[in-house]
Design a protein around this motif. Sequence first.
Motif, short mmCIF file in Angstrom:
data_model
loop_
_atom_site.label_atom_id
_atom_site.label_comp_id
_atom_site.label_asym_id
_atom_site.label_seq_id
_atom_site.Cartn_x
_atom_site.Cartn_y
_atom_site.Cartn_z
N LYS A 31 0.83 -1.16 0.00
CA LYS A 31 0.01 0.07 -0.10
C LYS A 31 0.88 1.29 -0.03
N THR A 64 2.20 6.48 8.01
CA THR A 64 1.06 6.67 7.02
C THR A 64 0.38 7.95 6.94
N LEU A 66 -2.82 7.92 6.03
CA LEU A 66 -4.02 7.41 6.06
C LEU A 66 -4.81 8.27 7.45
N SER A 67 -5.84 8.57 7.63
CA SER A 67 -6.54 8.92 8.65
C SER A 67 -6.95 7.53 9.54
N GLN A 70 -9.40 5.42 7.72
CA GLN A 70 -9.05 4.97 6.44
C GLN A 70 -7.96 3.97 6.96
N ASP A 73 -10.07 0.70 8.09
CA ASP A 73 -10.77 0.08 6.66
C ASP A 73 -9.66 -0.52 5.86
N PHE A 74 -8.23 0.01 6.09
CA PHE A 74 -7.33 -0.85 5.23
C PHE A 74 -6.88 -2.22 5.87
N SER A 77 -9.58 -4.56 5.56
CA SER A 77 -9.34 -5.18 4.17
C SER A 77 -8.52 -6.36 3.98
#
Length: 137
Positions: A31, A64, A66-67, A70, A73-74, A77
């Motif tokens: 990612k 990262t 990402l919040s 987020q 969620d990652f 996943s």
Amino acid sequence: MSQHKVVLLLGSNLGDQKKNLETALEKIREKGIEILKISEFLISEPVEFVSSNIFCNIATIIFTDLSPIQLLDFVKSIEIEMGRFNDSKISGGYTDRIIDIDIIKYNEIRFTSERLEIPHKKHLFEREFSKILLKNL
């Protein structure tokens, strides 16, 4: 975009546990997330549920953009992609799992939502295996 310093805790007690942890770390790297440091593997007994399968755990520090949501969620996943479908927040209890990825700290913020609490108090203050892993980062 600013980079956030995050501590993750990963665990597995099904299949090839070490391989599962390495696969999850590789998916994080894919990612574009920088992995700064990874703890040693730690073997531990299941906590808060009964199982004959022991856990293999690691802690890692990542950077990262990402919040918190987020990132949640990652990592969820990744869990689903690797075959985990029984999230303890949804099912209300712990079970054996191929992979579990928890967000322990995110910078020094305090964040609480229906899905996520940062810092992760159980791992920081209650669970002995977590304290051992986090001390070694």
